[in-house]
Design an enzyme around this catalytic site. Structure first.
Site, PDB file in Angstrom:
ATOM      1  N   LYS B  45      57.597  55.030 -10.929  1.00  0.00           N
ATOM      2  CA  LYS B  45      56.459  54.428 -10.477  1.00  0.00           C
ATOM      3  C   LYS B  45      56.429  55.094  -8.655  1.00  0.00           C
ATOM      4  O   LYS B  45      57.532  55.195  -8.452  1.00  0.00           O
ATOM      5  CB  LYS B  45      56.470  53.064 -10.063  1.00  0.00           C
ATOM      6  CG  LYS B  45      55.719  52.447 -11.697  1.00  0.00           C
ATOM      7  CD  LYS B  45      55.613  50.788 -11.430  1.00  0.00           C
ATOM      8  CE  LYS B  45      54.875  50.300 -10.531  1.00  0.00           C
ATOM      9  NZ  LYS B  45      53.411  50.515 -11.027  1.00  0.00           N
ATOM     10  N   SER B  46      55.449  54.944  -8.028  1.00  0.00           N
ATOM     11  CA  SER B  46      55.333  55.239  -6.497  1.00  0.00           C
ATOM     12  C   SER B  46      56.225  54.313  -5.967  1.00  0.00           C
ATOM     13  O   SER B  46      56.099  53.312  -5.962  1.00  0.00           O
ATOM     14  CB  SER B  46      53.996  55.281  -6.083  1.00  0.00           C
ATOM     15  OG  SER B  46      53.159  56.057  -6.668  1.00  0.00           O
ATOM     16  N   ALA B  70      43.888  49.466 -11.562  1.00  0.00           N
ATOM     17  CA  ALA B  70      43.697  49.359 -10.264  1.00  0.00           C
ATOM     18  C   ALA B  70      44.835  48.307 -10.117  1.00  0.00           C
ATOM     19  O   ALA B  70      44.637  47.026  -9.735  1.00  0.00           O
ATOM     20  CB  ALA B  70      42.529  48.887  -9.555  1.00  0.00           C
ATOM     21  N   GLY B  72      47.294  48.786  -7.799  1.00  0.00           N
ATOM     22  CA  GLY B  72      47.499  48.598  -6.301  1.00  0.00           C
ATOM     23  C   GLY B  72      48.930  49.217  -5.893  1.00  0.00           C
ATOM     24  O   GLY B  72      49.327  48.627  -4.605  1.00  0.00           O
ATOM     25  N   ASN B 126      52.579  61.347  -3.782  1.00  0.00           N
ATOM     26  CA  ASN B 126      51.381  60.512  -4.286  1.00  0.00           C
ATOM     27  C   ASN B 126      50.331  60.470  -3.014  1.00  0.00           C
ATOM     28  O   ASN B 126      50.752  59.577  -2.416  1.00  0.00           O
ATOM     29  CB  ASN B 126      51.574  59.354  -5.003  1.00  0.00           C
ATOM     30  CG  ASN B 126      50.204  58.784  -5.520  1.00  0.00           C
ATOM     31  OD1 ASN B 126      49.224  59.372  -5.395  1.00  0.00           O
ATOM     32  ND2 ASN B 126      50.504  57.422  -5.981  1.00  0.00           N
ATOM     33  N   CYS B 129      46.161  58.249  -4.742  1.00  0.00           N
ATOM     34  CA  CYS B 129      45.943  57.121  -5.504  1.00  0.00           C
ATOM     35  C   CYS B 129      44.485  56.496  -5.046  1.00  0.00           C
ATOM     36  O   CYS B 129      44.198  56.490  -3.840  1.00  0.00           O
ATOM     37  CB  CYS B 129      46.843  55.989  -5.308  1.00  0.00           C
ATOM     38  SG  CYS B 129      46.437  54.473  -6.026  1.00  0.00           S
ATOM     39  N   LYS B 171      50.914  65.649  -5.747  1.00  0.00           N
ATOM     40  CA  LYS B 171      49.589  65.172  -6.754  1.00  0.00           C
ATOM     41  C   LYS B 171      48.421  64.886  -6.121  1.00  0.00           C
ATOM     42  O   LYS B 171      48.281  64.230  -5.219  1.00  0.00           O
ATOM     43  CB  LYS B 171      50.063  63.740  -7.674  1.00  0.00           C
ATOM     44  CG  LYS B 171      49.467  63.241  -8.491  1.00  0.00           C
ATOM     45  CD  LYS B 171      50.104  62.352  -9.359  1.00  0.00           C
ATOM     46  CE  LYS B 171      49.273  61.881 -10.481  1.00  0.00           C
ATOM     47  NZ  LYS B 171      50.028  60.741 -11.218  1.00  0.00           N
ATOM     48  N   ASN B 198      45.547  63.069 -10.497  1.00  0.00           N
ATOM     49  CA  ASN B 198      45.174  61.685 -10.285  1.00  0.00           C
ATOM     50  C   ASN B 198      43.981  61.104 -11.238  1.00  0.00           C
ATOM     51  O   ASN B 198      43.244  61.898 -11.652  1.00  0.00           O
ATOM     52  CB  ASN B 198      45.503  61.142  -8.925  1.00  0.00           C
ATOM     53  CG  ASN B 198      46.313  60.043  -8.904  1.00  0.00           C
ATOM     54  OD1 ASN B 198      46.012  58.791  -9.823  1.00  0.00           O
ATOM     55  ND2 ASN B 198      47.080  59.653  -7.945  1.00  0.00           N
TER      56      ASN B 198
END
Lengths: 268, 314
Positions: B45-46, B70, B72, B126, B129, B171, B198
């Site tokens: 995960k980020s 979403a 977050g 990333n 997003c 990304k 994304n």
């Protein structure tokens, strides 16, 4: 093939049953075909969405028994008949028993609700049910009358303060029943340490055990990863919540810690 | 049996299927389980430099056609990340791609510094997003200059932090006028590879009984089957400009045939996330088998032979 629909459906609350000062049961005119032990996600717009075990699904209506313990459940308690609540699911595994089995259900606090649903189905299969309900005090004992009304189900109440039934832990009542012999399987829903003790007692007595594992959840269908447990690496929402004890024993965090929305660990 | 292994930026993947960032990637054991289910690698995960709170629920939903989320980007910060990495490493040797995110520019620099100390082989940046716009404004992947600036910053922090050997993948977002110009700009700034794409949108779902947006964040990134039409086209366009660029093709891939198609468009690795919604966590092994079966039926011995194959015909 099951239709994949994981979008909340808003349904009207048909009835609200006040169980005690802290607990209400919400009845909706809507069925998802949920089985005992499964859960749904309940949604209040602009607030939150939380996993709640199904207290009854009879094919036409569903019941959700909710204790007011946090912002979401307190908001649930503010809802009235005719208000909408969003529902999606059902998710997870279910409680099952053999035809005519002699079983013990170990409920701590709100665990009485999903176990009542299970007892309701189990007696239809000819099961003999010993239903042990534990609570802090007499006024917090849930579902006692409804359980008593089931054929072939016996209620055993225990309270921490001794204001009703056995004075002490419900696991002590379970131990007495196991010692008396004949119990084939134990099903536990409640605080994790209670479930741990109950399952260990069942195993020691040679009975099968099933527990309902609770972890922080977001999606309910195995994508977000929030309810993944250490050891197996599996999400509880897919492999559980109902799991046989031999599977639960592979979960390293069971009885020790759980994770929050960030994935951080918190000890029990 | 076809050889499904891929060498991507000097790292060997047993097969091209990697867990996309944001799915099932919270714990080390959870990611190791994805490898057991048949993935060739995982993406975290980020990761943020500091703890970051996500949105309240509902954060994700879908049906058999589409998916929207979403979340977050919640994260507990680098200390937990290091702990989870150790658990992952204790269970598997399969490659892990470190996905990092930062909010504002300096946040990207901070996490790059922190992650440099964790011995990453591949870092995925990333900048695309679509779900933290209220907090940080438009994603950097929507700006030629900012996407280049953040890529340069992260590259320099990785180098300074002792991770000069780590390869950097950026990304990208599909929500731009021309993704190729953004790819040009991040490659010029030091990106070694691209992850495309994304999620799309953002989109919205309204509950008509209550006239309320269903996602708590109102809007969310769109994914699912139909995203493949876009992701394949964008990977194709990037590859057409950058002939041998290592690309992670992500978006709408959930079958072996989808994955083959994406590789023919130019992807060397395949990211899968929403596929877990459609087919469960076992999807990686299923897709790998479907790819292998297709290769056997079509006389393909090495999966790498099909990478970018469509370009010979266009």
């Amino acid at each position: 093939m099951q239709i994949l629909n994981r979008v909340p459906k808003s349904v009207k609350i048909k009835e609200i049953i006040v169980e005690n000062d802290m607990v209400k049961t919400f009845v909706v005119d809507f069925s998802l075909g949920a089985r005992p032990g499964q859960f749904v996600m309940l949604w209040i717009p602009r607030l939150d969405e939380k996993p709640i075990s199904v207290a009854m699904d009879n094919g036409s209506e569903m019941h959700f028994t909710v204790a007011a313990v946090g912002p979401f459940s307190n908001a649930m308690h503010e809802l009235s008949v005719g208000d909408f609540v969003g529902v999606r699911g059902p998710f997870g595994t279910e409680f099952e028993c053999d035809e005519g089995a002699h079983i013990a259900l170990l409920a701590g606090g709100y665990g009485a609700a999903p176990l009542y649903f299970f007892a309701h189905e189990a007696v239809k299969k000819g099961a003999k049910v010993e239903f042990i309900v534990g609570a802090r005090s007499a006024d917090l004992v849930l579902y006692e009358e409804r359980i008593s009304a089931l054929d072939c189900a016996t209620v055993h109440v225990s309270t921490d303060d001794g204001s009703k039934g056995h004075h002490g832990y419900n696991t002590q009542v379970l131990q007495e029943l196991l010692d008396a012999g004949g119990i084939e399987a134990v099903y536990a829903v409640g605080p994790e340490i209670m479930m741990l003790k109950g399952a260990e007692a069942a195993e020691a007595a040679g009975a099968k055990a099933f527990v309902s594992v609770e972890r922080y959840m977001k999606c309910g269908f195995g994508v977000c990863g929030n309810c993944v447990v250490d050891g197996t690496g599996d999400p509880v929402c897919l492999k559980g919540p109902v799991m046989p004890w031999e599977e639960v024993k592979k979960i390293e965090d069971f009885g020790k810690y759980h994770r929050d929305e960030f994935g951080k660990k918190h000890n029990f | 049996m076809a050889d499904l292994s891929v060498e991507f930026l000097g790292v060997k993947f047993e097969n091209p299927l990697v867990l996309a960032s944001g799915i099932l990637g919270i714990t080390g054991d959870g990611m190791a389980r994805v490898i057991e289910h048949g993935a060739g690698g995982v993406t975290t995960k980020s990761l943020w430099a500091k703890e970051h709170k996500g949105h309240p629920n509902p954060t994700m939903m879908g049906n058999e056609h589409w998916f929207i989320n979403a979340v977050g980007i919640p994260d507990a910060g680098p200390e937990k990340a290091a702990e989870e990495l150790a658990r992952y490493r204790a269970k598997t040797d399969a490659p892990m791609i470190f996905n990092i995110v930062g909010g504002m520019m300096e946040g990207f620099g901070e996490i790059a510094e922190k992650v440099a100390g964790m011995g990453p082989k591949i870092v995925e940046l990333n900048i695309s997003c679509p779900n933290v716009k209220d907090e940080f404004g438009k994603p950097m992947a929507c700006s030629i200059s900012k996407s280049a600036e953040v890529t340069r910053l992260v590259r320099s922090k990785l180098d300074e932090g002792g991770a000069a050997d780590a390869k950097l993948v950026v990304k990208l977002s599909p929500n731009v006028e021309n993704i190729v110009t953004i790819a040009d700009s991040v490659i010029e700034a030091g990106a070694d590879g691209i992850c495309a794409i994304n999620t799309l949108g953002p989109g919205m779902v309204i509950d008509i009984e209550t006239a309320q947006p269903v996602l708590h964040n109102k809007f969310g990134g769109i994914s699912g089957h139909m995203l493949k039409l876009l992701s394949v086209a964008l990977v194709y366009q990037i590859r057409a400009k950058h002939k041998d660029l290592p690309i992670i093709g992500t978006g709408g891939i959930s079958t072996g045939r989808d994955a083959i198609e994406m590789m023919m468009a130019g992807a060397s690795l395949i990211g899968m996330g929403t596929a877990v919604h459609f087919r469960g966590p076992e999807v990686f092994g299923k897709v790998a088998k479907e790819m292998n079966d297709w290769c056997d039926e079509n006389g393909v011995e090495k999966i790498t032979d099909i990478i970018g194959k469509v370009h010979a015909n266009t």
